[in-house]
Design an enzyme around this catalytic site. Structure first.
Site, mmCIF file in Angstrom:
data_model
loop_
_atom_site.group_PDB
_atom_site.id
_atom_site.type_symbol
_atom_site.label_atom_id
_atom_site.label_comp_id
_atom_site.label_asym_id
_atom_site.label_seq_id
_atom_site.Cartn_x
_atom_site.Cartn_y
_atom_site.Cartn_z
ATOM 1 N N ASN A 118 -8.317 -103.865 -26.340
ATOM 2 C CA ASN A 118 -7.347 -104.812 -25.777
ATOM 3 C C ASN A 118 -7.944 -106.217 -25.705
ATOM 4 O O ASN A 118 -7.255 -107.216 -25.930
ATOM 5 C CB ASN A 118 -6.923 -104.363 -24.370
ATOM 6 C CG ASN A 118 -6.073 -103.117 -24.412
ATOM 7 O OD1 ASN A 118 -5.488 -102.799 -25.440
ATOM 8 N ND2 ASN A 118 -6.024 -102.395 -23.301
ATOM 9 N N GLU A 136 -10.186 -107.550 -27.686
ATOM 10 C CA GLU A 136 -10.195 -108.161 -29.007
ATOM 11 C C GLU A 136 -8.784 -108.568 -29.424
ATOM 12 O O GLU A 136 -8.575 -109.637 -30.013
ATOM 13 C CB GLU A 136 -10.798 -107.183 -30.022
ATOM 14 C CG GLU A 136 -10.824 -107.686 -31.466
ATOM 15 C CD GLU A 136 -11.817 -108.824 -31.681
ATOM 16 O OE1 GLU A 136 -11.869 -109.356 -32.800
ATOM 17 O OE2 GLU A 136 -12.539 -109.189 -30.719
ATOM 18 N N ASP A 143 -6.227 -109.404 -27.490
ATOM 19 C CA ASP A 143 -5.824 -110.601 -26.740
ATOM 20 C C ASP A 143 -6.514 -111.848 -27.287
ATOM 21 O O ASP A 143 -5.911 -112.927 -27.377
ATOM 22 C CB ASP A 143 -6.159 -110.430 -25.256
ATOM 23 C CG ASP A 143 -5.225 -109.450 -24.567
ATOM 24 O OD1 ASP A 143 -4.178 -109.108 -25.152
ATOM 25 O OD2 ASP A 143 -5.557 -109.004 -23.451
ATOM 26 N N SER A 187 9.210 -108.770 -24.799
ATOM 27 C CA SER A 187 7.899 -108.668 -24.165
ATOM 28 C C SER A 187 7.804 -109.732 -23.073
ATOM 29 O O SER A 187 8.721 -110.535 -22.892
ATOM 30 C CB SER A 187 6.799 -108.883 -25.197
ATOM 31 O OG SER A 187 6.830 -107.880 -26.179
ATOM 32 N N LYS A 218 2.142 -103.516 -13.283
ATOM 33 C CA LYS A 218 2.545 -103.380 -14.689
ATOM 34 C C LYS A 218 1.960 -102.049 -15.156
ATOM 35 O O LYS A 218 0.782 -101.962 -15.500
ATOM 36 C CB LYS A 218 2.017 -104.545 -15.528
ATOM 37 C CG LYS A 218 2.499 -104.528 -16.981
ATOM 38 C CD LYS A 218 2.010 -105.777 -17.715
ATOM 39 C CE LYS A 218 2.506 -105.804 -19.153
ATOM 40 N NZ LYS A 218 1.892 -104.735 -19.968
ATOM 41 N N GLU A 261 9.103 -97.208 -16.496
ATOM 42 C CA GLU A 261 7.943 -96.771 -17.263
ATOM 43 C C GLU A 261 7.706 -95.287 -17.043
ATOM 44 O O GLU A 261 7.636 -94.815 -15.904
ATOM 45 C CB GLU A 261 6.706 -97.569 -16.832
ATOM 46 C CG GLU A 261 5.567 -97.547 -17.813
ATOM 47 C CD GLU A 261 5.777 -98.507 -18.991
ATOM 48 O OE1 GLU A 261 4.850 -98.639 -19.805
ATOM 49 O OE2 GLU A 261 6.865 -99.132 -19.080
ATOM 50 N N CYS A 289 -19.354 -85.565 -41.241
ATOM 51 C CA CYS A 289 -20.341 -84.677 -41.835
ATOM 52 C C CYS A 289 -19.618 -83.813 -42.871
ATOM 53 O O CYS A 289 -18.565 -83.238 -42.578
ATOM 54 C CB CYS A 289 -20.985 -83.793 -40.768
ATOM 55 S SG CYS A 289 -22.051 -82.494 -41.445
#
Length: 676
Positions: free
Chosen positions: A31, A33, A35, A79, A103, A158, A425
């Site tokens: 997250n 990176e 942002d 968003s 949130k 949510e 492997c």
């Protein structure tokens, strides 16, 4: 590189990350990176005055997958703009009052009720088109199926899975590599299951965070500030221009509403601090806060940008970072052959705890960080919980990617799966793969052999005591060596030996489950064995079409089961294993299947059975079925505390499902010749 080229590069990276996160439930970058790259792109767009097609700053989410029916939302789901500054949050609020809430980090779902009954549930999808998951929503733990309001009600919320339930579900998955990475991924997969029965077992909860519309059809009510016109569907309920009133209305309908706090410019920073203090112990995943104006008309008058509504804003926690030194990469092989990289660095304090390790997930991220031993790195805790590398300040890029497996020394290779590179492997006989296989085979639901932890199995495999499952029953050949091993001794050997002898008497479903056939759990193994009356020869020779006709199996499970038996090695292993075992066979005559077609849910402690698994087995022997959640199809809930106010008891009463004590259940169903 010119600015336009850099923007194109950023769009490609961010789009790939969004696709992985939203559509495939994978993470290819942190997250932190994401942002950082997003902010860089946004700054370049402002600087150049150019926004390229496909930019995530003007598109929302990612396309929903195709397995479930799709439907367009009546109102697009945008968003939220975001900030990490408390001061900016205060300035944004100005002289208005607002509601500050968690949130939550799960999957957004839109619910529609008509005439007081749940009519439809649709996921957020890409903000305009989502997936219809109505049957699954009906088995969420806390969603009311019937509400007092008899008009049309549309709300958003949510769907989440708590950390506690996440850990419980992961503990039941014997294969460590098959466990879910975080609660959000588990929730997303659970909500979008094709079978609501699976969803019901996951303890998904729903928290309302927005009322879209509430239109009364049976009585003329005044018009809400956000909708001043009569429509064919009725007249909007008057919430006196207050979001708080909407939340109170939803709570009055029986919904769990996301926790919120009334704030103004004078106390919003203190409220943020209070939420922040509680995030470490908050039982539900959260990745920040949401602030919305309480004044509905004012908020709506501000309009929207191409992507964000202007009446609300997200606050993201300012990640506490610490600088440290990268010392080494630990590579650990797994049952699947995947070799996982874990960064080891000098210990630092983060969010009140000492951390010195962080998963780097895959080779793609390892390469992007350009790590080298001795590099200066910054680390943080994602959502204040999971240690991650934020960035590499040195970027020496000198860390070698191993070309051999750290366990067996066999060849390791980088494989590209979709847009992610991972290290595997290639040795099919790698002991690391065998450790996981043997651990599953001796687990409680399989052969149930006590005293064989993964650490012990790893020692036995490393010394060559074990090669095939049947070798477990010949460990007496190495008795003296085992007794002399560190951490063992005569008593430990005696306990292990007795446990192995007890395991010789078992059932065929337990054996088949223990083999570790992909997609074959204990329940699937029981279904297949019941269908073929424990005739292993018929099972091994059955084709995919025949197997897929078994109730509860289907094409995918049938395919992996069939493919397993095409291996001569697997058939030989099974033959050797059966020579060591006594298989208890239970005749399945129709007369004994007195609970066929009945569905039960078990909760709480038991007095007459050795745990819920024993009661479940007793029910299944009589043809009944045990599920994890109470639904309209549940015959009865078994709970010795029948008067408790638990979620299952409340759900049972809501659906008029009988709640029986253990004794009542046994008398009415288990011991009765003709159960009612």
């Amino acid at each position: 590189m010119d600015k336009t080229a850099r923007m194109k590069e950023l769009i490609a990276k961010l789009t790939a990350a969004s696709r992985a996160y939203y559509a495939e439930d994978r993470e290819i970058m942190s997250n932190y990176e994401y942002d950082r790259l997003y902010d860089e792109l946004e700054a370049l767009e402002k600087e150049t005055g150019t926004v390229l097609a496909g930019s995530p700053t003007v598109t929302v989410g990612y396309e929903a997958v195709d397995e479930l029916p799709k439907e367009r939302h009546e109102q697009p789901m945008l968003s939220l703009g975001k900030t990490k500054s408390r001061e900016e949050l205060k300035d944004w609020l100005g002289n208005q009052k607002g509601l500050l809430s968690w949130k939550l980090d799960g999957l957004t779902v839109v619910l529609t009720y008509r005439d007081g009954t749940l009519f439809k549930a649709v996921t957020r999808g890409n903000g305009e088109i989502g997936e219809v998951i109505t049957p699954n929503a009906k088995v969420f733990v806390n969603i009311p199926l019937v509400i007092p309001f008899k008009g049309e009600l549309i709300l958003r919320g949510e769907a989440v899975i708590s950390y506690k339930d996440f850990e419980k579900i992961n503990e039941k998955i014997e294969d460590v590599d098959a466990r879910y990475k975080n609660p959000r991924n588990l929730c997303s997969g659970s909500v979008r299951q094709l079978s609501s029965e699976i969803t019901a077992q996951r303890n998904v909860r729903f928290y309302a965070f927005a009322l879209v519309s509430a239109k009364e059809t049976s009585s003329p009510l005044s018009v809400a500030a956000e909708d001043s016109s009569d429509t064919e569907t009725g007249i909007s309920v008057d919430f006196h221009n207050s979001r708080k009133k909407q939340f109170e209305f939803l709570a009055g309908q029986g919904f769990d509403v996301v926790e919120y706090r009334e704030v103004d410019a004078g106390n919003v920073e203190a409220a943020v601090a209070d939420f922040e203090d509680r995030i470490k112990t908050f039982p539900i995943p959260s990745d920040g806060l949401v602030l919305i104006y309480d004044d509905i008309a004012y908020g709506l008058s501000l309009g929207t940008t191409a992507k964000f509504p202007r009446d609300s804003i997200a606050f993201k926690w300012e990640d506490e970072t610490a600088e440290t030194t990268f010392r080494e990469m630990e590579w650990s092989a797994s049952r699947t052959g995947l070799i996982n990289p874990v960064a080891i660095f000098d210990p630092v304090q983060l969010e009140g705890t000492t951390v010195s390790r962080a998963s780097v997930h895959n080779i793609s991220i390892v390469k992007s960080l350009k790590l080298g031993v001795g590099d200066k790195i910054t680390v943080y805790k994602a959502n204040m919980i999971i240690p991650q590398i934020a960035e590499n300040l040195t970027r020496s890029g000198t860390l070698p990617i191993p070309d051999t497996c750290p366990v067996c020394g066999g060849r390791a290779e980088i494989r590209q799966v979709n847009d992610v590179q991972s290290l595997y492997c290639t040795n099919p006989d790698c002991d690391a793969k065998k450790v996981k296989s043997f651990a599953l085979f001796v687990s409680r639901d399989a052969l149930n052999i006590d005293g064989l932890s993964e650490a012990t199995l790893e020692k036995f495999l490393g010394r060559g005591f074990l090669h095939r499952f049947a070798d477990l029953f010949h460990l007496d050949r190495y008795r003296d060596e085992i007794v002399a091993m560190e951490g063992f001794g005569e008593k430990s050997w005696q306990n292990l030996s007795e446990s192995i002898e007890r395991a010789r008497v078992t059932t065929l479903p337990r054996v088949i489950y223990g083999l570790g056939i992909q997609n074959i759990g204990l329940a699937n193994a029981k279904m297949i064995c019941r269908e073929y009356n424990d005739d292993l020869e018929r099972m091994m020779n059955a084709d995919v079409e025949e197997l897929s006709l078994i109730d509860g199996v289907g094409g995918v499970i049938a395919g992996t089961f069939h493919d397993y038996w095409q291996s001569a090695r697997n058939r030989e292993d099974m033959k050797l294993l059966l020579s060591e075992l006594t298989i208890e066979h239970t005749e399945m005559d129709e007369a004994s299947q007195t609970l066929k077609g009945l569905v039960f849910v078990v909760t709480g402690s038991l007095n007459h059975f050795d745990g819920r698994s024993a009661l479940k087995e007793a029910i299944e022997q009589k043809g009944g079925k045990v599920t994890g959640s109470v639904t309209g199809k549940t015959t009865c809930l078994i709970n010795n505390d029948s008067t408790s106010n638990s979620a299952k008891n409340r759900k049972a009463k809501e659906l008029n499902v009988p709640v029986l004590t253990e004794e009542e259940f046994m008398e009415r169903y288990l011991n009765a010749e003709n159960p009612a």
